[in-house]
Design an enzyme around this catalytic site. Structure first.
Site, short mmCIF file in Angstrom:
data_model
loop_
_atom_site.label_atom_id
_atom_site.label_comp_id
_atom_site.label_asym_id
_atom_site.label_seq_id
_atom_site.Cartn_x
_atom_site.Cartn_y
_atom_site.Cartn_z
N ARG A 6 37.92 18.10 1.11
CA ARG A 6 39.04 17.51 0.66
C ARG A 6 40.19 18.32 0.77
O ARG A 6 40.13 19.25 0.65
CB ARG A 6 38.69 16.84 -0.78
CG ARG A 6 37.67 15.69 -0.86
CD ARG A 6 38.40 14.41 -0.50
NE ARG A 6 39.76 14.30 -0.95
CZ ARG A 6 39.95 13.93 -2.25
NH1 ARG A 6 39.05 13.24 -3.07
NH2 ARG A 6 41.37 13.72 -2.45
N ARG A 62 48.53 16.34 15.84
CA ARG A 62 48.86 16.50 17.41
C ARG A 62 49.68 17.94 17.55
O ARG A 62 49.55 18.13 18.80
CB ARG A 62 49.53 15.36 17.69
CG ARG A 62 48.64 14.00 17.85
CD ARG A 62 47.48 14.01 18.58
NE ARG A 62 46.71 12.99 17.81
CZ ARG A 62 45.46 12.95 17.23
NH1 ARG A 62 44.98 14.21 16.88
NH2 ARG A 62 44.95 11.93 16.74
N CYS A 74 45.56 6.64 9.33
CA CYS A 74 46.37 6.87 8.03
C CYS A 74 46.10 5.44 7.44
O CYS A 74 45.94 4.42 7.98
CB CYS A 74 47.63 7.29 8.49
SG CYS A 74 48.12 8.57 9.12
N GLU A 77 47.32 4.81 0.01
CA GLU A 77 46.33 5.07 -1.43
C GLU A 77 46.66 3.87 -2.24
O GLU A 77 47.57 3.10 -2.31
CB GLU A 77 47.11 6.45 -1.93
CG GLU A 77 46.03 7.13 -2.96
CD GLU A 77 44.82 7.54 -2.80
OE1 GLU A 77 44.14 7.47 -3.63
OE2 GLU A 77 44.47 7.87 -1.55
N ARG A 89 46.67 12.72 0.97
CA ARG A 89 45.46 13.20 0.42
C ARG A 89 44.39 12.99 2.01
O ARG A 89 44.73 11.94 2.63
CB ARG A 89 44.81 12.30 -0.46
CG ARG A 89 45.13 12.18 -1.67
CD ARG A 89 44.67 11.17 -2.73
NE ARG A 89 45.01 11.50 -4.33
CZ ARG A 89 46.30 10.88 -4.82
NH1 ARG A 89 46.96 10.23 -3.96
NH2 ARG A 89 46.34 10.85 -5.78
N TYR A 107 44.30 22.39 -2.18
CA TYR A 107 45.27 21.46 -2.59
C TYR A 107 46.60 22.29 -3.03
O TYR A 107 46.48 23.42 -3.40
CB TYR A 107 44.78 21.17 -4.25
CG TYR A 107 43.59 19.93 -4.16
CD1 TYR A 107 43.68 18.72 -4.25
CD2 TYR A 107 42.31 20.38 -4.06
CE1 TYR A 107 42.75 17.78 -4.01
CE2 TYR A 107 41.22 19.69 -3.93
CZ TYR A 107 41.61 18.25 -3.93
OH TYR A 107 40.45 17.65 -3.64
N ARG A 115 42.94 18.36 -8.91
CA ARG A 115 41.52 19.05 -8.84
C ARG A 115 41.62 20.23 -9.21
O ARG A 115 41.28 21.31 -8.39
CB ARG A 115 40.64 18.83 -7.49
CG ARG A 115 40.15 17.35 -7.27
CD ARG A 115 39.25 16.77 -8.40
NE ARG A 115 38.24 17.75 -8.75
CZ ARG A 115 36.75 17.18 -8.07
NH1 ARG A 115 36.85 16.43 -7.19
NH2 ARG A 115 35.93 18.13 -8.35
#
Length: 121
Positions: A6, A62, A74, A77, A89, A107, A115
């Protein structure tokens, strides 16, 4: 073993250059901290908050050497009231020998607050 890695970051402005720059920075850090070889990436899913519309963050992949054939998608959210704004994210699925508790989730910027339990000091 296929594991999910993540990551998330934020941008200050809904501008193509910043979105690409911050996404590229995030992806490179995720790969570096987990010794990810692009040949072993199954797929990358990127979600963005509704205030990011200037470009597809996937374009950033890319620009990374060796990532030409990595499947990436893509998507929006979920728009939860009060959630972090201008957030990108990532869920990267990779083949790795790392145990789950040794995977380094990344993150950056304001996304650190998502998180804090997984963020290294």
């Amino acid at each position: 073993m296929i594991r999910g890695i993540r990551g998330a970051t934020t941008v200050r402005f809904n501008e193509e250059d910043e979105i690409i720059k911050e996404t590229k920075r995030l992806m490179e850090e995720m790969a570096k901290s987990n010794q990810v070889n692009p040949e072993l990436i199954s797929s990358v899913f990127i979600s963005v908050t509704s205030d990011i519309t200037a470009t597809f963050p996937a374009k950033a992949l890319r620009l990374i050497d060796g990532w030409k054939y990595v499947p990436v998608m893509c998507m929006p959210e979920i728009d939860v009231p009060g959630s972090l704004e201008k957030c990108i994210r990532v869920m990267m699925s990779v083949e790795t020998k790392l145990p789950q508790d040794k995977v380094n989730h990344t993150y950056l910027n304001e996304a650190i607050q998502l998180r804090p339990d997984l963020t290294k000091e």
